[in-house]
Motif scaffolding. Sequence first.
Motif, PDB file in Angstrom:
ATOM      1  N   SER A  79      -0.062  -5.686 -11.276  1.00 48.83           N
ATOM      2  CA  SER A  79      -0.948  -6.656 -10.844  1.00 48.83           C
ATOM      3  C   SER A  79      -1.124  -7.291 -12.374  1.00 48.83           C
ATOM      4  N   LEU A  80      -0.309  -6.933 -13.227  1.00 50.11           N
ATOM      5  CA  LEU A  80      -0.202  -7.676 -14.663  1.00 50.11           C
ATOM      6  C   LEU A  80      -0.076  -9.118 -14.792  1.00 50.11           C
ATOM      7  N   PRO A  81       0.922  -9.475 -13.737  1.00 47.92           N
ATOM      8  CA  PRO A  81       1.240 -11.009 -13.840  1.00 47.92           C
ATOM      9  C   PRO A  81       0.052 -11.586 -13.228  1.00 47.92           C
TER      10      PRO A  81
ATOM     11  N   ASN B 190      -3.599  11.847  -8.808  1.00 50.49           N
ATOM     12  CA  ASN B 190      -5.010  11.523  -8.410  1.00 50.49           C
ATOM     13  C   ASN B 190      -5.149   9.990  -8.562  1.00 50.49           C
ATOM     14  N   PRO B 191      -6.349   9.670  -7.923  1.00 44.62           N
ATOM     15  CA  PRO B 191      -6.574   8.247  -7.679  1.00 44.62           C
ATOM     16  C   PRO B 191      -6.402   7.387  -8.994  1.00 44.62           C
ATOM     17  N   TRP B 192      -6.818   7.941 -10.175  1.00 36.51           N
ATOM     18  CA  TRP B 192      -6.927   7.432 -11.499  1.00 36.51           C
ATOM     19  C   TRP B 192      -5.405   7.076 -11.930  1.00 36.51           C
ATOM     20  N   ARG B 193      -4.645   7.934 -11.778  1.00 34.68           N
ATOM     21  CA  ARG B 193      -3.408   7.990 -12.158  1.00 34.68           C
ATOM     22  C   ARG B 193      -2.541   6.809 -11.287  1.00 34.68           C
ATOM     23  N   ALA B 194      -2.694   6.988 -10.014  1.00 34.03           N
ATOM     24  CA  ALA B 194      -2.124   6.215  -9.139  1.00 34.03           C
ATOM     25  C   ALA B 194      -2.437   4.637  -9.706  1.00 34.03           C
ATOM     26  N   PHE B 195      -3.712   4.616  -9.828  1.00 26.76           N
ATOM     27  CA  PHE B 195      -3.938   3.176 -10.275  1.00 26.76           C
ATOM     28  C   PHE B 195      -3.506   2.914 -11.503  1.00 26.76           C
ATOM     29  N   ARG B 196      -3.309   3.829 -12.403  1.00 30.49           N
ATOM     30  CA  ARG B 196      -2.839   3.277 -13.720  1.00 30.49           C
ATOM     31  C   ARG B 196      -1.371   3.172 -13.886  1.00 30.49           C
ATOM     32  N   THR B 197      -0.630   3.885 -12.866  1.00 31.62           N
ATOM     33  CA  THR B 197       0.814   3.846 -13.233  1.00 31.62           C
ATOM     34  C   THR B 197       1.464   2.992 -11.982  1.00 31.62           C
TER      35      THR B 197
ATOM     36  N   PRO C  38       0.792  -1.195   0.170  1.00 28.59           N
ATOM     37  CA  PRO C  38      -0.111   0.052  -0.057  1.00 28.59           C
ATOM     38  C   PRO C  38       0.813   1.351   0.071  1.00 28.59           C
ATOM     39  N   SER C  39       2.073   0.994   0.547  1.00 32.03           N
ATOM     40  CA  SER C  39       3.038   2.455   0.471  1.00 32.03           C
ATOM     41  C   SER C  39       3.171   2.850  -0.865  1.00 32.03           C
ATOM     42  N   LEU C  40       3.340   1.941  -1.683  1.00 31.13           N
ATOM     43  CA  LEU C  40       3.404   2.534  -3.222  1.00 31.13           C
ATOM     44  C   LEU C  40       2.418   3.529  -3.956  1.00 31.13           C
ATOM     45  N   ARG C  41       0.967   2.931  -3.433  1.00 28.39           N
ATOM     46  CA  ARG C  41       0.182   3.891  -3.947  1.00 28.39           C
ATOM     47  C   ARG C  41       0.013   5.249  -2.758  1.00 28.39           C
ATOM     48  N   GLU C  42       0.283   5.062  -1.694  1.00 29.78           N
ATOM     49  CA  GLU C  42       0.485   6.341  -0.978  1.00 29.78           C
ATOM     50  C   GLU C  42       1.514   7.041  -1.404  1.00 29.78           C
ATOM     51  N   ALA C  43       2.629   6.598  -1.805  1.00 34.75           N
ATOM     52  CA  ALA C  43       3.631   7.300  -2.317  1.00 34.75           C
ATOM     53  C   ALA C  43       3.250   8.195  -3.429  1.00 34.75           C
ATOM     54  N   ALA C  44       2.542   7.535  -4.419  1.00 33.60           N
ATOM     55  CA  ALA C  44       2.025   8.286  -5.659  1.00 33.60           C
ATOM     56  C   ALA C  44       1.146   9.344  -5.432  1.00 33.60           C
ATOM     57  N   THR C  45       0.309   9.122  -4.380  1.00 32.49           N
ATOM     58  CA  THR C  45      -0.753   9.993  -3.929  1.00 32.49           C
ATOM     59  C   THR C  45       0.002  11.227  -3.484  1.00 32.49           C
ATOM     60  N   ASN C  46       0.927  10.976  -2.388  1.00 30.20           N
ATOM     61  CA  ASN C  46       1.701  12.105  -2.042  1.00 30.20           C
ATOM     62  C   ASN C  46       2.474  12.967  -2.814  1.00 30.20           C
ATOM     63  N   LEU C  47       2.824  12.175  -4.018  1.00 27.41           N
ATOM     64  CA  LEU C  47       3.505  13.120  -5.261  1.00 27.41           C
ATOM     65  C   LEU C  47       2.866  13.696  -5.958  1.00 27.41           C
ATOM     66  N   GLY C  48       1.423  13.728  -5.804  1.00 24.07           N
ATOM     67  CA  GLY C  48       0.525  14.620  -6.649  1.00 24.07           C
ATOM     68  C   GLY C  48      -0.423  13.831  -7.473  1.00 24.07           C
TER      69      GLY C  48
END
Length: 300
Positions: free
Chosen positions: A218-220, A205-212, A193-203
């Motif tokens: 989760s592709l594997p 948005n939820p869609w971009r955090a999900f997409r990047t 979860p810290s990876l998504r939190e880091a993406a959010t803290n860096l600005g």
Amino acid sequence: MTSTPHQTTPGVRATRARRGLAPVPFLAPGMLFLIVFMAIPVGLLAFYTFFKRGRFGGLVFEFTFDNWIKLLEPLYLGVIVQSIGMALVVTLLALAIGYPMAYAIAGLSPKWRTIALIAVVLPFWTNFLVRTYAWILLLNNAGWVNQALQGLGLTDEPISMLYTPQAIVVGLLYMYLPLMVLPLYASLQQLDPSLREAATNLGANPWRAFRTVTLPLSLPGALTGCVFVFVPAMSNFVIPELIGGGKTIMVGNLVRDQFFEARDWPFGATLALLLTIILVLVIVLQSAVSRRVTEGPRRG
């Protein structure tokens, strides 16, 4: 006399040999299983493909390539292409439905997550044929689906849904959807979860955090789910027979017909071996893409 770094004494070589043989007792059961249930049957199939059919079944030991040449006939090529296309449609639909389901389950509390996972695997507790016949009852002209459509005023008369290619897709999708959800859930559950939190803290948005972040990691799991769905969907012959009414022929039906009706064992073996080769190629492709996806971020 002293030895160079590249020279080894007999004692060292013996020690290395013993270490190399140490895993053998643990690998032996698995290797025996693969030999008995994989290598020998596939070898027999390959052996059968190069001989002629007997008059009443069996083999005539006259070497020939006719069975492989026969695969190129438009009738059989059409069945193979149709099977691949239908399995792809089922796989893509399972991915489109299964990903949101797995994502939602991964976000639940432990109590509700357990309940949701039990609900996903619950159909497997019922016999495959029973579930197939249930869809026949649902999709026929007097079934619940048509009754619901007529009750809601969406149609005036029953819609013919049973014994169509669409009904086969629905049946295959229902049967194999859990095989897409479970590996996707396992992949999403392992995300930090810290990876998504880091993406959010860096600005982001939820869609971009999900997409990047979430989607690439989760592709594997998605690829594993695609293989789990595609492989049985392509080779299934019960659902095309019962829900499709035998009007849509898939490779599984063709293999069965060659062995039990046409009594052409060599050509049936050729079709079965071709099916095995296609499925092995799919698994190898999935493994290569998964490895590339997993190792890509590390190299970067």
